[in-house]
Write a protein that holds these residues in place. Structure first.
Motif, PDB file in Angstrom:
ATOM      1  N   TYR A  61      -8.065  10.449  -1.504  1.00  0.00           N
ATOM      2  CA  TYR A  61      -8.114   9.380  -0.608  1.00  0.00           C
ATOM      3  C   TYR A  61      -8.024   9.782   0.778  1.00  0.00           C
ATOM      4  O   TYR A  61      -7.161  10.514   1.016  1.00  0.00           O
TER       5      TYR A  61
ATOM      6  N   SER B 193      -1.872   0.398  -3.778  1.00  0.00           N
ATOM      7  CA  SER B 193      -2.417   0.684  -2.596  1.00  0.00           C
ATOM      8  C   SER B 193      -1.723   2.223  -1.815  1.00  0.00           C
ATOM      9  O   SER B 193      -0.783   2.264  -1.479  1.00  0.00           O
ATOM     10  N   TYR B 194      -2.823   2.929  -1.755  1.00  0.00           N
ATOM     11  CA  TYR B 194      -2.427   4.241  -1.466  1.00  0.00           C
ATOM     12  C   TYR B 194      -2.171   4.502   0.204  1.00  0.00           C
ATOM     13  O   TYR B 194      -1.418   5.360   0.506  1.00  0.00           O
ATOM     14  N   SER B 195      -2.229   3.582   0.892  1.00  0.00           N
ATOM     15  CA  SER B 195      -2.262   3.530   2.461  1.00  0.00           C
ATOM     16  C   SER B 195      -0.975   2.971   2.845  1.00  0.00           C
ATOM     17  O   SER B 195      -0.610   2.893   4.005  1.00  0.00           O
ATOM     18  N   ARG B 196      -0.140   2.207   2.014  1.00  0.00           N
ATOM     19  CA  ARG B 196       0.977   1.496   2.267  1.00  0.00           C
ATOM     20  C   ARG B 196       2.209   2.287   2.139  1.00  0.00           C
ATOM     21  O   ARG B 196       2.751   2.566   0.978  1.00  0.00           O
TER      22      ARG B 196
ATOM     23  N   GLU C 286       4.910   1.468  -0.391  1.00  0.00           N
ATOM     24  CA  GLU C 286       4.661   1.824  -1.918  1.00  0.00           C
ATOM     25  C   GLU C 286       4.858   3.033  -2.502  1.00  0.00           C
ATOM     26  O   GLU C 286       4.788   3.548  -3.459  1.00  0.00           O
TER      27      GLU C 286
END
Length: 123
Positions: free
Chosen positions: A58, A103-106, A109
């Protein structure tokens, strides 16, 4: 899980640089890895991510086509190949690991973080 990034550096615009992130400890608990970056006065931002086993990748729109994330499971290492670097890529780059999908962008997390490494791109 402990994450240790390689040393960044100073590179001219248009140049390339590769960062590595070595993971140790309970690496079996890692679901995915990511690279984030933080420029002075700005929030930490997602750059690239990869699942640890499946190899799905991603990218943030700002780096897609220029950066490539990869992993070597045997070495427990994730790489970020950065090409066509721009002055706006200047930031502290952080390696991060997460124990679950989402969510990869947060940044919130992600469970594990490296110490960060400075990348400076001169114009």
């Amino acid at each position: 899980v402990q994450l240790v990034e390689s040393v960044g550096g100073l590179v001219q615009a248009g140049g390339s640089l590769i960062l590595s992130c070595a993971a140790s400890g309970r690496t079996f608990s890692v679901y995915a890895m990511g690279w984030f970056r933080q420029a002075p006065g700005k929030e930490r931002a997602f750059a690239a991510g990869i699942t640890w086993n499946g190899g799905s990748t991603y990218y943030a729109a700002s780096v897609k086509g220029r950066f490539t994330i990869s992993r070597d499971s045997a070495k427990n290492t994730v790489y970020l190949q950065m090409n066509s670097l721009k002055p706006e890529d200047t930031a502290v780059y952080y390696c991060a690991g997460r124990a679950s999908s989402g969510s990869y962008s947060r940044p919130a997390e992600y469970n594990y973080w490296g110490q960060g490494t400075q990348v400076t791109v001169s114009s």
